[in-house]
Design a protein around this motif. Structure first.
Motif, PDB file in Angstrom:
ATOM      1  N   GLY A  16       0.826  -1.196   0.000  1.00  0.00           N
ATOM      2  CA  GLY A  16       0.000   0.000   0.000  1.00  0.00           C
ATOM      3  C   GLY A  16       0.862   1.247   0.000  1.00  0.00           C
ATOM      4  N   GLY A  17       0.453   2.245  -0.785  1.00  0.00           N
ATOM      5  CA  GLY A  17       1.209   3.489  -0.858  1.00  0.00           C
ATOM      6  C   GLY A  17       0.287   4.681  -1.019  1.00  0.00           C
ATOM      7  N   PRO A  18       0.848   5.897  -1.062  1.00  0.00           N
ATOM      8  CA  PRO A  18       0.037   7.118  -1.185  1.00  0.00           C
ATOM      9  C   PRO A  18      -0.793   7.146  -2.462  1.00  0.00           C
ATOM     10  CG  PRO A  18       2.276   7.643  -0.513  1.00  0.00           C
ATOM     11  CD  PRO A  18       2.276   6.197  -0.900  1.00  0.00           C
ATOM     12  N   SER A  40       9.877   0.145  -7.055  1.00  0.00           N
ATOM     13  CA  SER A  40       9.872   1.386  -7.840  1.00  0.00           C
ATOM     14  C   SER A  40       8.901   2.423  -7.291  1.00  0.00           C
ATOM     15  CB  SER A  40       9.494   1.085  -9.292  1.00  0.00           C
ATOM     16  OG  SER A  40       8.135   0.687  -9.386  1.00  0.00           O
ATOM     17  N   HIS A  41       7.992   2.004  -6.411  1.00  0.00           N
ATOM     18  CA  HIS A  41       6.926   2.856  -5.873  1.00  0.00           C
ATOM     19  C   HIS A  41       5.922   3.269  -6.947  1.00  0.00           C
ATOM     20  CE1 HIS A  41       9.029   3.124  -2.051  1.00  0.00           C
ATOM     21  NE2 HIS A  41      10.122   3.483  -2.700  1.00  0.00           N
ATOM     22  N   ALA A  42       5.936   2.591  -8.081  1.00  0.00           N
ATOM     23  CA  ALA A  42       5.007   2.903  -9.167  1.00  0.00           C
ATOM     24  C   ALA A  42       3.597   2.456  -8.805  1.00  0.00           C
ATOM     25  CB  ALA A  42       5.455   2.219 -10.454  1.00  0.00           C
ATOM     26  N   CYS A  43       2.623   3.233  -9.269  1.00  0.00           N
ATOM     27  CA  CYS A  43       1.218   2.865  -9.109  1.00  0.00           C
ATOM     28  C   CYS A  43       0.933   1.653  -9.996  1.00  0.00           C
ATOM     29  CB  CYS A  43       0.337   4.049  -9.500  1.00  0.00           C
ATOM     30  SG  CYS A  43      -1.417   3.653  -9.701  1.00  0.00           S
ATOM     31  N   TRP A 107       8.923   9.006  -1.618  1.00  0.00           N
ATOM     32  CA  TRP A 107      10.129   8.225  -1.366  1.00  0.00           C
ATOM     33  C   TRP A 107      11.342   9.161  -1.364  1.00  0.00           C
ATOM     34  CZ3 TRP A 107       7.578   8.154  -6.063  1.00  0.00           C
ATOM     35  CH2 TRP A 107       8.288   8.672  -7.148  1.00  0.00           C
ATOM     36  N   GLY A 108      12.320   8.850  -0.564  1.00  0.00           N
ATOM     37  CA  GLY A 108      13.556   9.623  -0.544  1.00  0.00           C
ATOM     38  C   GLY A 108      13.355  11.058  -0.078  1.00  0.00           C
ATOM     39  N   ALA A 109      14.425  11.837  -0.205  1.00  0.00           N
ATOM     40  CA  ALA A 109      14.404  13.221   0.258  1.00  0.00           C
ATOM     41  C   ALA A 109      14.347  14.224  -0.886  1.00  0.00           C
ATOM     42  CB  ALA A 109      15.650  13.494   1.109  1.00  0.00           C
ATOM     43  N   ALA A 110      14.370  13.751  -2.131  1.00  0.00           N
ATOM     44  CA  ALA A 110      14.369  14.662  -3.280  1.00  0.00           C
ATOM     45  C   ALA A 110      13.057  15.430  -3.365  1.00  0.00           C
ATOM     46  CB  ALA A 110      14.611  13.882  -4.566  1.00  0.00           C
ATOM     47  N   ARG A 111      13.169  16.686  -3.764  1.00  0.00           N
ATOM     48  CA  ARG A 111      11.987  17.536  -3.939  1.00  0.00           C
ATOM     49  C   ARG A 111      11.931  18.127  -5.340  1.00  0.00           C
ATOM     50  NH1 ARG A 111      10.763  14.986  -0.419  1.00  0.00           N
ATOM     51  NH2 ARG A 111       9.926  15.514   1.641  1.00  0.00           N
ATOM     52  N   GLY A 125       1.612   8.089 -16.629  1.00  0.00           N
ATOM     53  CA  GLY A 125       1.233   7.598 -15.311  1.00  0.00           C
ATOM     54  C   GLY A 125       2.380   7.662 -14.320  1.00  0.00           C
ATOM     55  N   ASP A 126       2.036   7.439 -13.077  1.00  0.00           N
ATOM     56  CA  ASP A 126       2.995   7.511 -11.979  1.00  0.00           C
ATOM     57  C   ASP A 126       3.794   6.212 -11.917  1.00  0.00           C
ATOM     58  OD1 ASP A 126       4.416   7.879  -9.690  1.00  0.00           O
ATOM     59  OD2 ASP A 126       2.686   8.125  -8.360  1.00  0.00           O
ATOM     60  N   VAL A 127       4.944   6.219 -12.587  1.00  0.00           N
ATOM     61  CA  VAL A 127       5.793   5.024 -12.612  1.00  0.00           C
ATOM     62  C   VAL A 127       6.897   5.110 -11.564  1.00  0.00           C
ATOM     63  CG1 VAL A 127       5.326   4.493 -15.024  1.00  0.00           C
ATOM     64  CG2 VAL A 127       7.244   6.002 -14.440  1.00  0.00           C
ATOM     65  N   GLY A 128       6.741   6.025 -10.626  1.00  0.00           N
ATOM     66  CA  GLY A 128       7.678   6.097  -9.513  1.00  0.00           C
ATOM     67  C   GLY A 128       9.106   6.374  -9.934  1.00  0.00           C
ATOM     68  N   ARG A 129      10.011   5.507  -9.473  1.00  0.00           N
ATOM     69  CA  ARG A 129      11.444   5.721  -9.706  1.00  0.00           C
ATOM     70  C   ARG A 129      11.967   5.082 -10.988  1.00  0.00           C
ATOM     71  NH1 ARG A 129      14.710   4.125  -4.407  1.00  0.00           N
ATOM     72  NH2 ARG A 129      13.572   2.162  -4.667  1.00  0.00           N
ATOM     73  N   LEU A 130      11.107   4.485 -11.786  1.00  0.00           N
ATOM     74  CA  LEU A 130      11.588   3.844 -13.011  1.00  0.00           C
ATOM     75  C   LEU A 130      12.358   4.851 -13.872  1.00  0.00           C
ATOM     76  CD1 LEU A 130       8.578   1.628 -14.163  1.00  0.00           C
ATOM     77  CD2 LEU A 130      10.722   0.877 -13.114  1.00  0.00           C
ATOM     78  N   PRO A 131      13.505   4.467 -14.413  1.00  0.00           N
ATOM     79  CA  PRO A 131      14.290   5.387 -15.252  1.00  0.00           C
ATOM     80  C   PRO A 131      13.516   5.817 -16.496  1.00  0.00           C
ATOM     81  CG  PRO A 131      15.606   3.492 -14.578  1.00  0.00           C
ATOM     82  CD  PRO A 131      14.190   3.177 -14.204  1.00  0.00           C
ATOM     83  N   ILE A 132      13.599   7.106 -16.821  1.00  0.00           N
ATOM     84  CA  ILE A 132      12.919   7.678 -17.980  1.00  0.00           C
ATOM     85  C   ILE A 132      13.966   8.099 -19.009  1.00  0.00           C
ATOM     86  CG2 ILE A 132      11.337   9.465 -18.799  1.00  0.00           C
ATOM     87  CD1 ILE A 132      10.094   7.464 -16.861  1.00  0.00           C
ATOM     88  N   LYS A 133      13.709   7.767 -20.269  1.00  0.00           N
ATOM     89  CA  LYS A 133      14.649   8.108 -21.337  1.00  0.00           C
ATOM     90  C   LYS A 133      13.916   8.766 -22.498  1.00  0.00           C
ATOM     91  CE  LYS A 133      17.939   6.114 -24.630  1.00  0.00           C
ATOM     92  NZ  LYS A 133      18.581   4.872 -25.119  1.00  0.00           N
ATOM     93  N   PRO A 134      14.401   9.940 -22.960  1.00  0.00           N
ATOM     94  CA  PRO A 134      13.826  10.546 -24.171  1.00  0.00           C
ATOM     95  C   PRO A 134      14.415   9.874 -25.411  1.00  0.00           C
ATOM     96  CG  PRO A 134      15.503  11.991 -23.251  1.00  0.00           C
ATOM     97  CD  PRO A 134      15.397  10.813 -22.320  1.00  0.00           C
ATOM     98  N   ILE A 135      13.590   9.233 -26.200  1.00  0.00           N
ATOM     99  CA  ILE A 135      14.095   8.517 -27.377  1.00  0.00           C
ATOM    100  C   ILE A 135      14.518   9.477 -28.480  1.00  0.00           C
ATOM    101  CG2 ILE A 135      12.745   6.450 -26.888  1.00  0.00           C
ATOM    102  CD1 ILE A 135      10.730   7.375 -28.986  1.00  0.00           C
ATOM    103  N   CYS A 136      14.141  10.754 -28.352  1.00  0.00           N
ATOM    104  CA  CYS A 136      14.542  11.754 -29.344  1.00  0.00           C
ATOM    105  C   CYS A 136      15.955  12.269 -29.077  1.00  0.00           C
ATOM    106  CB  CYS A 136      13.556  12.920 -29.343  1.00  0.00           C
ATOM    107  SG  CYS A 136      13.385  13.725 -27.730  1.00  0.00           S
TER     108      CYS A 136
END
Length: 232
Positions: A16-18, A40-43, A107-111, A125-136
């Protein structure tokens, strides 16, 4: 900032999470918590929507507590055509020129998080900490069609229809962000000044324009402000 390393047993446990930024993913929650993956804390529902290729730019699908931040974020994005890069015009780190937007997470202290990451959270969607990459290859691009999350498959069953939907939604979002800026200026000027502080030229231009923002127009406006009155 280093990306979060994917564990070998990614998304094998749920806790369970926020609440999620998307209000329909929080329906039925009686204790203010929703299913999230514990690593990952992802929904869980957002990951499911992502794998099915569903995205949205509709502010009305965003939870009420996130709507102001949603509109503020997109006010700094140069929203263009579905095939174009949507560049970020908000805060950037002075040394690295990397983008950031202030939005606390559980999660964590980052703001502060990169603009492409926040764009991903607010569209796919809220994928939490999963790495994001711009394919462009453009690290300042916020076009959701140019963004991918590692560890989760993206299934585009009908890219043509997705582009049509995105074009309609993006035009609507530009109008909504314009109304948001006007309402904030009129009802909460201190908040408006804080928004302006990130990029006054861009926000002022958005406020004075009733058409899609073009980079050439921004440059021309800046030159006119500097006194170059002969600019064509």
């Amino acid at each position: 900032m280093a990306q979060w390393p994917l564990p070998p047993d990614l998304h094998s446990r749920i806790e369970g999470g926020p609440l999620c930024p998307f209000h329909d993913h929080s329906l039925g929650s009686r204790d203010g918590r929703i299913p999230r993956f514990d690593d990952s804390h992802a929904c869980v529902r957002c990951v499911s929507a992502l794998t099915e290729g569903r995205l949205t730019l509709d502010v009305h699908k965003i939870h009420r507590k996130y709507r102001r931040r949603f509109l503020e974020f997109w006010s700094f994005v140069d929203i263009g055509e579905p095939d174009e890069c949507w560049n970020w015009h908000g805060n950037k780190h002075s040394k690295s020129n990397s983008t950031y937007f202030a939005i606390p997470r559980h999660w964590g202290a980052a703001r502060q998080y990169s603009a492409p990451r926040v764009a991903f959270w607010f569209t796919w969607g809220d994928v939490g900490r999963l790495p994001i990459k711009p394919i462009c290859g453009n690290n300042q691009c916020c076009n959701p069609l140019h963004l991918r999350a590692r560890g989760v498959p993206h299934y585009f069953h009908n890219m043509h229809m997705t582009k049509i939907d995105l074009e309609f939604s993006s035009n609507k979002l530009q109008h909504e962000t314009q109304l948001f800026l006007e309402a904030t200026r009129d009802k909460d000027f201190k908040r408006f000044e804080k928004i302006q502080k990130a990029n006054k030229l861009w926000i002022d231009f958005r406020m004075s324009s009733d058409k899609p923002v073009m980079l050439d127009d921004v440059i021309r406006s800046a030159l006119l402000d500097e006194g170059y009155n002969n600019i064509q």
